[in-house]
Design an enzyme around this catalytic site. Sequence first.
Site, PDB file in Angstrom:
ATOM      1  N   GLN A  12      12.267 -45.116 -12.049  1.00 13.07           N
ATOM      2  CA  GLN A  12      12.223 -43.769 -11.613  1.00 13.07           C
ATOM      3  C   GLN A  12      13.131 -42.863 -13.056  1.00 13.07           C
ATOM      4  O   GLN A  12      12.434 -41.975 -13.482  1.00 13.07           O
ATOM      5  CB  GLN A  12      13.183 -43.358 -10.592  1.00 13.07           C
ATOM      6  CG  GLN A  12      12.675 -44.078  -9.294  1.00 13.07           C
ATOM      7  CD  GLN A  12      13.703 -43.628  -8.169  1.00 13.07           C
ATOM      8  OE1 GLN A  12      13.525 -42.527  -7.853  1.00 13.07           O
ATOM      9  NE2 GLN A  12      14.481 -44.487  -7.697  1.00 13.07           N
ATOM     10  N   THR A 103      26.554 -47.352 -11.267  1.00  9.78           N
ATOM     11  CA  THR A 103      26.374 -46.955  -9.976  1.00  9.78           C
ATOM     12  C   THR A 103      27.603 -46.513  -9.399  1.00  9.78           C
ATOM     13  O   THR A 103      28.706 -47.182  -9.501  1.00  9.78           O
ATOM     14  CB  THR A 103      25.634 -47.925  -9.156  1.00  9.78           C
ATOM     15  OG1 THR A 103      25.505 -47.837  -7.905  1.00  9.78           O
ATOM     16  CG2 THR A 103      26.388 -49.316  -9.104  1.00  9.78           C
ATOM     17  N   ASP A 104      27.511 -45.819  -8.310  1.00  5.62           N
ATOM     18  CA  ASP A 104      28.586 -45.448  -7.425  1.00  5.62           C
ATOM     19  C   ASP A 104      29.015 -46.559  -6.250  1.00  5.62           C
ATOM     20  O   ASP A 104      30.110 -46.738  -5.907  1.00  5.62           O
ATOM     21  CB  ASP A 104      28.227 -44.474  -6.399  1.00  5.62           C
ATOM     22  CG  ASP A 104      27.011 -44.904  -5.334  1.00  5.62           C
ATOM     23  OD1 ASP A 104      26.016 -45.253  -5.888  1.00  5.62           O
ATOM     24  OD2 ASP A 104      27.058 -44.490  -4.216  1.00  5.62           O
ATOM     25  N   TYR A 127      25.280 -56.403  -5.348  1.00  6.53           N
ATOM     26  CA  TYR A 127      24.934 -55.465  -6.464  1.00  6.53           C
ATOM     27  C   TYR A 127      25.922 -54.750  -7.266  1.00  6.53           C
ATOM     28  O   TYR A 127      25.849 -54.528  -8.521  1.00  6.53           O
ATOM     29  CB  TYR A 127      23.730 -54.464  -5.663  1.00  6.53           C
ATOM     30  CG  TYR A 127      23.287 -53.273  -6.520  1.00  6.53           C
ATOM     31  CD1 TYR A 127      22.586 -53.297  -7.574  1.00  6.53           C
ATOM     32  CD2 TYR A 127      23.932 -51.967  -6.125  1.00  6.53           C
ATOM     33  CE1 TYR A 127      22.315 -52.287  -8.536  1.00  6.53           C
ATOM     34  CE2 TYR A 127      23.693 -50.771  -6.891  1.00  6.53           C
ATOM     35  CZ  TYR A 127      22.906 -51.076  -8.103  1.00  6.53           C
ATOM     36  OH  TYR A 127      22.266 -50.057  -8.913  1.00  6.53           O
TER      37      TYR A 127
END
Length: 291
Positions: A12, A103-104, A127
């Site tokens: 993306q 990432t959060d 993750y």
Amino acid sequence: MKKILVTGATGQLGSELKVLSENYWQYEWVFADRTQISLDHLSKLKIQLELIRPNFILNCGAYTAVDKAESEPELADIVNHQAVKIIAQYANDNQAKLIHISTDYVFDGTSSIALTEDALNNPINVYGATKRAGELAALAVNPDVLIIRTSWVYSRFGNNFVKTMQRLLQERDTVSVVNDQVGSPTYAADLAKAMMDIISAQEWIPGIYNYSNEGEISWYEFVLAIQEIGGYTCDVKGIPSASYPTPAKRPAFSLLDKSKIKAVYEIVVPDYTDSLRKCMELLINSNFKRI
């Protein structure tokens, strides 16, 4: 001419950077897929970087299958941690600038206020743990690295929540969505622009930064916004996470505080509703063209 390498070029964010690259003709761009930059083949990765010899590396590639990572922790660690260390080491040794996307999910979701870059990390799934390990490894070998943590990424490209929900809202009479996980979505086109604003800035100021669109919402409220913009009539029901079990736990609260990136790089952060509308207009128009 300085060269920009984009890893994960077919994802993306990589796809949005490719669109944006047309406005940055002063750079030579290399959009690398998995064959050109092998994040899961560490010995090959070093050679590939040497052959490309970039001045900037935008590391958008990652193992992002959150649930699958629970059963493939070794592969997730190779891509999200060990490969990141190699890229950061290469950048340090060759005076290249590295922007690494994180990432959060490095947070555990127990906060009740927007998370700053200094907030305590405590990942609750594989993750998130591998992404945090990648952050630490990159910072350990390269003090000049710039890390951007983002959340709930969507785009007109690839598979994502917005595209899935847009389809389901048209196909089904009822859709159930969790209403107790709170954060803010990120339109990948906005994040791509922020990355180029950083590259174009007069001064490179490394460290960890947060970036997502403005707004504090649940996934349920996100779907209601998608429904409103699309004019869909499906019945959207909010449900607790406990009613939708997944292999990987998700943070209940991962709203990111964007004060730092706005202050240091003067980044303008759009509201999530404005960005969602832009993306959905592109999706709807592309569907009309296909018909």
